[in-house]
Design a protein around this motif. Sequence first.
Motif, PDB file in Angstrom:
ATOM      1  N   THR A  25      40.516  46.911  55.097  1.00  0.00           N
ATOM      2  CA  THR A  25      40.906  46.222  53.881  1.00  0.00           C
ATOM      3  C   THR A  25      40.463  44.765  53.967  1.00  0.00           C
ATOM      4  O   THR A  25      40.299  44.224  55.062  1.00  0.00           O
ATOM      5  CB  THR A  25      42.423  46.324  53.638  1.00  0.00           C
ATOM      6  OG1 THR A  25      42.730  45.767  52.378  1.00  0.00           O
ATOM      7  CG2 THR A  25      43.206  45.618  54.707  1.00  0.00           C
ATOM      8  N   LEU A  27      41.526  40.980  52.964  1.00  0.00           N
ATOM      9  CA  LEU A  27      42.687  40.198  52.585  1.00  0.00           C
ATOM     10  C   LEU A  27      42.258  38.810  52.148  1.00  0.00           C
ATOM     11  O   LEU A  27      41.224  38.295  52.578  1.00  0.00           O
ATOM     12  CB  LEU A  27      43.658  40.075  53.766  1.00  0.00           C
ATOM     13  CG  LEU A  27      44.157  41.371  54.369  1.00  0.00           C
ATOM     14  CD1 LEU A  27      44.991  41.083  55.614  1.00  0.00           C
ATOM     15  CD2 LEU A  27      44.971  42.156  53.361  1.00  0.00           C
ATOM     16  N   ARG A  40      47.370  38.726  50.328  1.00  0.00           N
ATOM     17  CA  ARG A  40      47.297  39.948  49.530  1.00  0.00           C
ATOM     18  C   ARG A  40      45.942  40.609  49.712  1.00  0.00           C
ATOM     19  O   ARG A  40      44.994  39.988  50.196  1.00  0.00           O
ATOM     20  CB  ARG A  40      47.540  39.637  48.055  1.00  0.00           C
ATOM     21  CG  ARG A  40      46.472  38.767  47.433  1.00  0.00           C
ATOM     22  CD  ARG A  40      46.779  38.434  46.007  1.00  0.00           C
ATOM     23  NE  ARG A  40      45.637  37.742  45.412  1.00  0.00           N
ATOM     24  CZ  ARG A  40      45.640  37.208  44.220  1.00  0.00           C
ATOM     25  NH1 ARG A  40      46.718  37.257  43.477  1.00  0.00           N
ATOM     26  NH2 ARG A  40      44.567  36.610  43.749  1.00  0.00           N
ATOM     27  N   GLU A  41      45.891  41.867  49.326  1.00  0.00           N
ATOM     28  CA  GLU A  41      44.618  42.568  49.334  1.00  0.00           C
ATOM     29  C   GLU A  41      43.773  42.017  48.203  1.00  0.00           C
ATOM     30  O   GLU A  41      44.279  41.735  47.119  1.00  0.00           O
ATOM     31  CB  GLU A  41      44.822  44.070  49.153  1.00  0.00           C
ATOM     32  CG  GLU A  41      45.447  44.739  50.351  1.00  0.00           C
ATOM     33  CD  GLU A  41      45.491  46.242  50.207  1.00  0.00           C
ATOM     34  OE1 GLU A  41      44.451  46.830  49.858  1.00  0.00           O
ATOM     35  OE2 GLU A  41      46.564  46.805  50.447  1.00  0.00           O
ATOM     36  N   SER A  44      44.224  42.744  44.233  1.00  0.00           N
ATOM     37  CA  SER A  44      45.465  43.487  44.009  1.00  0.00           C
ATOM     38  C   SER A  44      46.377  42.808  42.985  1.00  0.00           C
ATOM     39  O   SER A  44      47.471  43.289  42.720  1.00  0.00           O
ATOM     40  CB  SER A  44      46.222  43.674  45.320  1.00  0.00           C
ATOM     41  OG  SER A  44      46.693  42.425  45.779  1.00  0.00           O
ATOM     42  N   ASP A  47      50.592  41.422  43.771  1.00  0.00           N
ATOM     43  CA  ASP A  47      51.289  42.145  44.835  1.00  0.00           C
ATOM     44  C   ASP A  47      50.959  41.517  46.191  1.00  0.00           C
ATOM     45  O   ASP A  47      49.927  41.800  46.792  1.00  0.00           O
ATOM     46  CB  ASP A  47      50.895  43.622  44.850  1.00  0.00           C
ATOM     47  CG  ASP A  47      51.317  44.346  43.589  1.00  0.00           C
ATOM     48  OD1 ASP A  47      52.279  43.896  42.952  1.00  0.00           O
ATOM     49  OD2 ASP A  47      50.682  45.358  43.246  1.00  0.00           O
ATOM     50  N   ALA A  48      51.861  40.670  46.688  1.00  0.00           N
ATOM     51  CA  ALA A  48      51.641  39.981  47.962  1.00  0.00           C
ATOM     52  C   ALA A  48      52.154  40.830  49.120  1.00  0.00           C
ATOM     53  O   ALA A  48      53.208  41.443  49.039  1.00  0.00           O
ATOM     54  CB  ALA A  48      52.342  38.634  47.958  1.00  0.00           C
ATOM     55  N   LEU A  49      51.372  40.862  50.196  1.00  0.00           N
ATOM     56  CA  LEU A  49      51.809  41.510  51.427  1.00  0.00           C
ATOM     57  C   LEU A  49      52.743  40.582  52.204  1.00  0.00           C
ATOM     58  O   LEU A  49      53.631  41.032  52.908  1.00  0.00           O
ATOM     59  CB  LEU A  49      50.605  41.862  52.297  1.00  0.00           C
ATOM     60  CG  LEU A  49      49.601  42.838  51.699  1.00  0.00           C
ATOM     61  CD1 LEU A  49      48.352  42.901  52.564  1.00  0.00           C
ATOM     62  CD2 LEU A  49      50.224  44.197  51.554  1.00  0.00           C
ATOM     63  N   MET A  50      52.505  39.284  52.058  1.00  0.00           N
ATOM     64  CA  MET A  50      53.272  38.291  52.790  1.00  0.00           C
ATOM     65  C   MET A  50      53.301  37.014  51.973  1.00  0.00           C
ATOM     66  O   MET A  50      52.313  36.642  51.359  1.00  0.00           O
ATOM     67  CB  MET A  50      52.615  38.042  54.154  1.00  0.00           C
ATOM     68  CG  MET A  50      53.290  37.063  55.033  1.00  0.00           C
ATOM     69  SD  MET A  50      52.323  36.950  56.558  1.00  0.00           S
ATOM     70  CE  MET A  50      53.526  36.257  57.624  1.00  0.00           C
ATOM     71  N   THR A  51      54.448  36.338  51.980  1.00  0.00           N
ATOM     72  CA  THR A  51      54.591  35.063  51.280  1.00  0.00           C
ATOM     73  C   THR A  51      55.120  34.025  52.253  1.00  0.00           C
ATOM     74  O   THR A  51      56.074  34.281  52.985  1.00  0.00           O
ATOM     75  CB  THR A  51      55.585  35.196  50.102  1.00  0.00           C
ATOM     76  OG1 THR A  51      55.132  36.228  49.241  1.00  0.00           O
ATOM     77  CG2 THR A  51      55.677  33.906  49.326  1.00  0.00           C
ATOM     78  N   ILE A  78      48.960  39.367  62.205  1.00  0.00           N
ATOM     79  CA  ILE A  78      47.962  40.440  62.241  1.00  0.00           C
ATOM     80  C   ILE A  78      47.689  40.864  63.681  1.00  0.00           C
ATOM     81  O   ILE A  78      47.565  42.055  63.975  1.00  0.00           O
ATOM     82  CB  ILE A  78      46.666  40.004  61.518  1.00  0.00           C
ATOM     83  CG1 ILE A  78      46.928  39.910  60.011  1.00  0.00           C
ATOM     84  CG2 ILE A  78      45.521  40.969  61.814  1.00  0.00           C
ATOM     85  CD1 ILE A  78      45.785  39.307  59.227  1.00  0.00           C
TER      86      ILE A  78
END
Length: 102
Positions: A25, A27, A40-41, A44, A47-51, A78
């Motif tokens: 993926t 990022l 985020r991807e 996307s 839609d955040a994976l991390m904030t 990661i």
Amino acid sequence: MPYDIDKEIDFDLEAERFAKMAKETTLELIENDKGQLLLRETGSGDDALMTIDFSDKLKELLGSDTHAIGQHMIQAAIQVIMQKQISRWHAQVYDKEPTRYS
């Protein structure tokens, strides 16, 4: 249950299981209008994976370095995730004792 050292391992099956776990993926790290760093991807949307949200006091102290520090925080996260995945995969692979030593 002890490990049977003479048991053959189906490496094709193990490789297939690992391929299902692996996903590539792309990022991106962006800053939104609230001053938060979002991981985020790519493509996307929101839609955040991390904030990462630094306090105003910390933003004053760090100045323009907040983005670089956020990037280091994400790199560390990661690395931890990758190490867990590698450890989990290695736990499924057993070494067979050689019949001869050179």
